[in-house]
Design an enzyme around this catalytic site. Structure first.
Site, mmCIF file in Angstrom:
data_model
loop_
_atom_site.group_PDB
_atom_site.id
_atom_site.type_symbol
_atom_site.label_atom_id
_atom_site.label_comp_id
_atom_site.label_asym_id
_atom_site.label_seq_id
_atom_site.Cartn_x
_atom_site.Cartn_y
_atom_site.Cartn_z
ATOM 1 N N HIS A 19 24.763 -26.872 15.186
ATOM 2 C CA HIS A 19 23.219 -26.315 16.011
ATOM 3 C C HIS A 19 22.534 -26.450 14.836
ATOM 4 O O HIS A 19 21.940 -25.319 14.111
ATOM 5 C CB HIS A 19 23.549 -25.587 16.649
ATOM 6 N N GLU A 22 20.967 -23.305 14.104
ATOM 7 C CA GLU A 22 21.549 -21.497 13.460
ATOM 8 C C GLU A 22 21.869 -21.519 12.007
ATOM 9 O O GLU A 22 22.694 -22.044 11.488
ATOM 10 C CB GLU A 22 22.976 -21.344 14.595
ATOM 11 N N HIS A 113 28.314 -20.863 13.333
ATOM 12 C CA HIS A 113 27.292 -20.873 14.228
ATOM 13 C C HIS A 113 27.007 -19.425 14.164
ATOM 14 O O HIS A 113 27.615 -18.706 14.069
ATOM 15 C CB HIS A 113 27.913 -20.964 15.669
ATOM 16 N N GLU A 175 31.157 -17.386 14.950
ATOM 17 C CA GLU A 175 29.938 -17.144 15.848
ATOM 18 C C GLU A 175 29.723 -16.067 15.389
ATOM 19 O O GLU A 175 30.786 -15.484 15.338
ATOM 20 C CB GLU A 175 30.359 -17.324 17.214
#
Ligand SMILES: [Zn+2]
Length: 310
Positions: A19, A22, A113, A175
């Site tokens: 992404h 990010e 992420h 994450e």
């Protein structure tokens, strides 16, 4: 539980920018590339930027979410002139890091992420994998003050796994949040960097013949997603996350607890079994119609493991 042996790890990829907005993962990978990190102890390491075009414009994606493109069905869809930028990239990444499900695939892909949710550091896995649970336990012990948790997305099969890390033999996402997309925060960057370093250390210790004793770990198993209240005609939001839910990721949500505050001032309470919310108010999930996910908490025991001698 009986001792389990696994083959040594030789090829590992650290991917960032799946992404493009990010930024912790983007910069960790760029630093590794800048310093030509391609061998760490016994491991061949491949730092890779997954979606360079979206990184360039600092957006989650160009046409579609890259991290939903790695199902067997999409990877076997022939590319045409109208294929999305991300489907093309998924096919390239599958050739570079996979092919998914083959012997030639990377031994491990760790995909980095960020989330706008107050989730601390999470290892996200699609299945229970003894290697990954051992790795998490090791990182938890090495980073005792960091909030480190495991989320099992509980995908029905490997062929339905849609994330970039699913192309590897062992794959997971790290994450970390809260961090706004398009922003870097030192605390979040450092937490992610430290976890990546400990993960690579663990792999080298494993390859060197260390026996890791069996243990147990808490795992949050995805159960369902909850959308925002919407106007039935226009689909526009009619409420926001309730202040008493905001930032309370992984705190038990009980029947009757407030979850939304409508624009006209009413409180919407949760109805259902007690579960653990996460990805509360994640910026990128508005378009996916997800206000938060709910999980069950399980304690998973895992066996002692060590490397299989050739
Ligand atoms: Zn992401």
């Amino acid at each position: 539980m009986d001792h389990v042996f696994f083959p040594a790890f030789s090829r590992v990829a650290i991917s960032g920018g799946t992404h493009g907005n990010e930024l912790s993962g983007v910069h960790i990978v760029r630093e590794m590339q800048k310093h030509n990190v391609n061998q760490m102890g016994s491991l061949s390491v491949c730092p890779i930027l997954s979606n360079p075009r979206s990184i360039e414009v600092c957006r989650r994606y160009i046409d579609t979410d890259l991290n939903r493109c790695f199902t067997d069905a999409l990877l076997s869809t022939p590319l045409t002139d109208s294929s999305s930028c991300e489907l093309r990239r998924a096919h390239e990444l599958n050739a570079l890091l996979g092919p998914k499900g083959s012997d030639r695939a990377m031994d491990l892909v760790c995909d980095l992420h960020n989330t706008t949710s107050n989730m601390g550091l999470c290892f996200i896995i699609d299945f229970l994998d003894w290697i990954l649970l051992h790795m998490v336990k090791y990182v938890q012990i090495k980073m005792p003050t960091a909030p480190i948790r495991v989320i099992n997305t509980n995908v029905a099969s490997k062929s339905l796994s849609y994330s970039v890390d699913s192309v590897a033999k062992h794959g997971f996402a790290i994450e970390v949040g809260p961090q706004p997309h398009g922003v870097l925060r030192a605390d979040i960057y450092n937490m992610m960097k430290e976890a990546v370093d400990h993960t690579l250390d663990w792999l080298n210790k494993f390859n060197a013949g260390t026996t890791f004793e069996g243990d147990k770990v808490e795992v949050f198993v995805w159960e369902k997603s909850v959308d925002y209240p919407r106007d039935p005609e226009t689909s526009q939001l009619t409420a926001v996350i309730h202040p008493k839910l905001q930032d309370n990721d992984f705190k038990l949500l009980q029947h009757g607890n407030p979850i939304f505050k409508t624009f006209t001032g009413e409180t919407v309470n949760y109805e259902g079994e007690d579960l653990y919310p996460f990805f509360i108010n994640e910026c990128a999930y508005y378009e996916k119609r997800i206000a938060f996910h709910l999980a069950k908490k399980e304690t998973i025991a895992f066996p002692p493991i060590s490397v299989k001698k050739e």
